[in-house]
Scaffold this motif. Sequence first.
Motif, short mmCIF file in Angstrom:
data_model
loop_
_atom_site.label_atom_id
_atom_site.label_comp_id
_atom_site.label_asym_id
_atom_site.label_seq_id
_atom_site.Cartn_x
_atom_site.Cartn_y
_atom_site.Cartn_z
N GLU A 236 45.98 60.21 24.03
CA GLU A 236 45.31 58.98 23.61
C GLU A 236 46.34 57.87 23.43
O GLU A 236 46.13 56.73 23.86
CB GLU A 236 44.59 59.26 22.27
N PHE A 237 47.44 58.23 22.79
CA PHE A 237 48.49 57.25 22.56
C PHE A 237 48.96 56.60 23.86
O PHE A 237 49.09 55.38 23.97
CB PHE A 237 49.67 57.95 21.84
N GLY A 238 49.18 57.44 24.89
CA GLY A 238 49.63 56.92 26.17
C GLY A 238 48.64 55.92 26.77
O GLY A 238 49.02 54.85 27.25
N LYS A 239 47.36 56.27 26.70
CA LYS A 239 46.34 55.36 27.24
C LYS A 239 46.35 54.05 26.47
O LYS A 239 46.14 52.98 27.04
CB LYS A 239 44.96 56.01 27.15
N ASN B 93 46.30 44.28 28.64
CA ASN B 93 45.63 43.10 28.07
C ASN B 93 45.47 43.34 26.59
O ASN B 93 44.56 44.03 26.15
CB ASN B 93 44.26 42.90 28.74
N VAL B 94 46.38 42.76 25.82
CA VAL B 94 46.42 43.09 24.40
C VAL B 94 45.14 42.64 23.69
O VAL B 94 44.65 43.33 22.79
CB VAL B 94 47.70 42.51 23.74
N GLU B 95 44.57 41.53 24.11
CA GLU B 95 43.35 41.05 23.45
C GLU B 95 42.18 42.01 23.72
O GLU B 95 41.39 42.31 22.83
CB GLU B 95 43.00 39.64 23.91
N ALA B 96 42.08 42.44 24.97
CA ALA B 96 41.02 43.37 25.32
C ALA B 96 41.20 44.68 24.55
O ALA B 96 40.23 45.31 24.12
CB ALA B 96 41.00 43.63 26.82
N ALA B 97 42.45 45.09 24.36
CA ALA B 97 42.72 46.32 23.61
C ALA B 97 42.26 46.15 22.17
O ALA B 97 41.64 47.04 21.58
CB ALA B 97 44.20 46.66 23.68
N ARG B 98 42.53 44.99 21.60
CA ARG B 98 42.12 44.72 20.21
C ARG B 98 40.59 44.82 20.09
O ARG B 98 40.06 45.47 19.21
CB ARG B 98 42.59 43.34 19.79
N VAL B 99 39.91 44.16 21.03
CA VAL B 99 38.44 44.18 21.00
C VAL B 99 37.91 45.60 21.19
O VAL B 99 36.89 45.98 20.63
CB VAL B 99 37.87 43.24 22.09
N SER B 100 38.64 46.41 21.96
CA SER B 100 38.20 47.79 22.18
C SER B 100 38.48 48.69 20.99
O SER B 100 38.25 49.88 21.05
CB SER B 100 38.90 48.37 23.42
N GLY B 101 39.03 48.12 19.93
CA GLY B 101 39.27 48.92 18.75
C GLY B 101 40.55 49.73 18.80
O GLY B 101 40.67 50.75 18.14
N VAL B 102 41.52 49.29 19.59
CA VAL B 102 42.83 49.95 19.59
C VAL B 102 43.64 49.35 18.45
O VAL B 102 43.68 48.12 18.30
CB VAL B 102 43.56 49.71 20.93
N ASN B 103 44.26 50.20 17.66
CA ASN B 103 45.09 49.70 16.56
C ASN B 103 46.44 49.26 17.11
O ASN B 103 47.35 50.07 17.32
CB ASN B 103 45.27 50.79 15.51
N ILE B 104 46.57 47.97 17.37
CA ILE B 104 47.74 47.45 18.07
C ILE B 104 49.01 47.65 17.24
O ILE B 104 50.02 48.15 17.73
CB ILE B 104 47.58 45.94 18.36
N ASN C 76 50.18 51.33 16.96
CA ASN C 76 50.70 51.85 18.22
C ASN C 76 52.05 51.23 18.57
O ASN C 76 52.96 51.92 19.03
CB ASN C 76 49.70 51.60 19.35
N LEU C 77 52.19 49.92 18.34
CA LEU C 77 53.47 49.29 18.65
C LEU C 77 54.59 49.88 17.80
O LEU C 77 55.69 50.16 18.28
CB LEU C 77 53.39 47.77 18.43
N ILE C 78 54.29 50.08 16.52
CA ILE C 78 55.33 50.63 15.64
C ILE C 78 55.74 52.03 16.11
O ILE C 78 56.92 52.36 16.20
CB ILE C 78 54.85 50.64 14.17
N ILE C 79 54.75 52.84 16.50
CA ILE C 79 55.07 54.18 17.00
C ILE C 79 55.94 54.08 18.26
O ILE C 79 56.92 54.82 18.42
CB ILE C 79 53.79 54.98 17.32
N ILE C 80 55.60 53.15 19.14
CA ILE C 80 56.34 53.01 20.40
C ILE C 80 57.82 52.69 20.13
O ILE C 80 58.72 53.32 20.69
CB ILE C 80 55.70 51.91 21.27
N TYR C 81 58.04 51.71 19.26
CA TYR C 81 59.44 51.33 18.98
C TYR C 81 60.17 52.43 18.23
O TYR C 81 61.36 52.67 18.46
CB TYR C 81 59.48 50.02 18.19
#
Lengths: 507, 338
Positions: B207-210, B218-229, B232-237
Amino acid sequence: MAQSEFVLEMLNISKEFPGVKALDQVSLRVRPGTVHALLGENGAGKSTLMKCLFGLYKEDAGEIYLDGQKFAIQSAREAMDKGISMIHQELHVNTHRNVMENIWLGRFPKRRLGPVKLVDERTMYQRTKELFDSLNMDIDPWTKVGDMSVSERQLMEIARAVSYHSKVIIMDEPTSSLTENEVAQLFHIIRDLKQRNVAIIYISHKIEEILRISDEVSILRDGKNVGTWKAEELTEDAIISHMVGRDLVDRFPPRENKPSDEVVLRVEGLTSPIPTSFREVSFELRQGEILGIGGLVGAQRTELIEALFGLRRVAKGKVYLKGQEVKIDSPITAKKLGMALLTEERRSTGIFPVLDVLENIAIANIHDYVKPNRLLDDKARKEDAADSVERLQVRTPGLKTLIQDLSGGNQQKVLLGRWLLTEPDIFLLDEPTRGIDVGAKYEFYTIMMELAKQGKSIIFISSEMPELIGMSDRIMVMCEGRLAGFVSREEATQERIMRLATQFMSA
Amino acid sequence: MKQISVPRVKDFVRMNAIFLVLLILVASIAIIDPRFLSIRPLRDILLQSATRAIIALGIFFIILTGGVDLSAGRMVGLAAVISASMLQSETYLRRFYPDLPQLPLWLPILIAITICFIAGIANGVIVARFGVPPFIATLGMQVAIYGINSIYFDLPPNNSQPIGGLSRAFTNLGTGTIGEGVYSLPYIVIIAAVVAVFAWIIANKTEFGKNVYAIGGNVEAARVSGVNIQKNLIIIYAMAGALYGLAGVLEAARTGGATNNYGTMYELDAIAACVVGGVSATGGIGKISGVLAGVLIFSVINYGLTFINVNPYWQLILKGLIIVSAVAFDIRKYRRRN
């Protein structure tokens, strides 16, 4: 060649993309001093044809004549120099620079200072001013483009086209973001351009508008000519049936949904922290109901439903889901509570353009596919995505196709499919049919009706009166952030909605 | 039939360009000196690629989101110094901690990786919560980490002396192999391979990878889709930080020492490997296989051109050309068709 009665002739133009024949022997003849509307569903080939004319694409076969002269160009700049301009759907302007720099970019007037050439701002200002004056436009050449409204930018684009002494101006959906008054002004200028013997190729989805402004109408379907008519010979229904290729008996599916008495969503006194935005809005949504929201641009409808979905902040007010008070502070919460949102701006906040159809569909419910070992169940994901594609009749070569390669209507279906997988109870649809063609619209309406029949509740923002009236069980009308009133399906007329939509406006 | 197959060949070339370039490179070197195609050079190239691949895989996820991480190299240096300072042999005379008992191998390694992990979290928080552009946020981190590392490195009694005399167990991690002789496989190559497999699974199967691809697409579309931006960014870094830490530890182990200048500008090599491997700098597009091929290309250039006695300065020119032309080519590949 003898002097032709047409300023522009495009003859037997063909253009093929990998897998698609976008244009098949299409011809278009445009008379000087007329407005020639070009119509067709999305994917019918209008844009491709215009891009061939404007030098953005090179046609595979066919010939173009401008003023009887063979017209062969390599670039948009060359097209403009030779007298063809295009007012884009999405305006390409440099918003950080001022009006005159945008108009004269690439051909600044210069003056010499010894061995160096400098841009002659005074001459540039003078010319810009004269240009605007001749068109009765009231724009200061020094204005930064970023500070201007969409309609002012459009006027600037038209002025730029005139400054190139264009013989043909292509207008692609010029009114899509204009208010009524601005449309009137645009039409005034178009008539003025006709007086100057400029020909206008006018592309729009708004059929009523086309009948108002154009002299001739050409219709394309599936990359082929359907025909060319004098505008006065056509009616709205005739145009639609030419575009769709069948007689259109009903523009909307039969209403088979039966809203129950159960209130699924109750909003009380919802107020935005921004003073000019929505305030004191209260309404109820019933199970299986399609609640339309009408209003003019600036009525704060988008702001309202985005606040419901947790994308915007709320200062005051309560939201109850099935009787329970809820606090929706992010889309994550909204999703968990069974809500889904199709945003107004499909491209900027909907699709993931570089990802394929599969990834675009199976993202909002991605958590459902996590197996106990933390990996994703790929098989289930693909099956669900394929099911959605099938069920919503998305026309795509496959799940691996990038969504940016689909038409607008099909992109919208993919987005709806994305939310269907989260199995929501409440759909918030913000202008869902904007920019999609007539045939796809009907399919979209059918899907909406189907959902309502299954007991889903839908809030539906639309600026197109006929679809608002045609689809909604009730219409809530907003005016400048306030609730102006409700209109039931039986008593809904365009006049009534319009009166409510302008209720609080000072004269 | 021919007309159909031409675009297919073109498509194939387009999608696999990176591997073809790698192949051509290896083939050309082999033609000049056939000895290049033997086990030893291959093994050396893998050895040289191992730590770079680990760093590149960390930065890969960040670039996928449309970000960048300039602090990678300095984190490598920090982890190298920390792990080396705690893993010196007890008999060595100039120890960083003269009275430190022999620690078990895993403990200092874990400490070093954890510190980089925390620095990665800091990167993520600065980018995701405070909205600082990644370029700026990680530039700041790069400078600050170097400062921290230098202060630590300058502590008495070390006083900025290169740290050497590492314990046998530690150097063995960097230089030891499974098997003997030419057919042996270095541990660090195995570690890099394991990291690559995990990275591939994370990118493609979780899930994280997706979510990472969605945020980059598209960060805005991800936000609207309910992805916790933010999350996820903190985990990535943070994940990237941990990988730089691992790479730093392995660098110290491989070279048998460390200074505060270890890892300088490694992030640039990692970024270059990613973009050459087809990871879009604007986010949303990229594959693990591409990153690995990107890393290998640069190792082949380094090692292979030295192997056939090409002036090292020419290698730099070739590297530069490859970076720029790879991106120019890639942009064509994904250019919108209509």
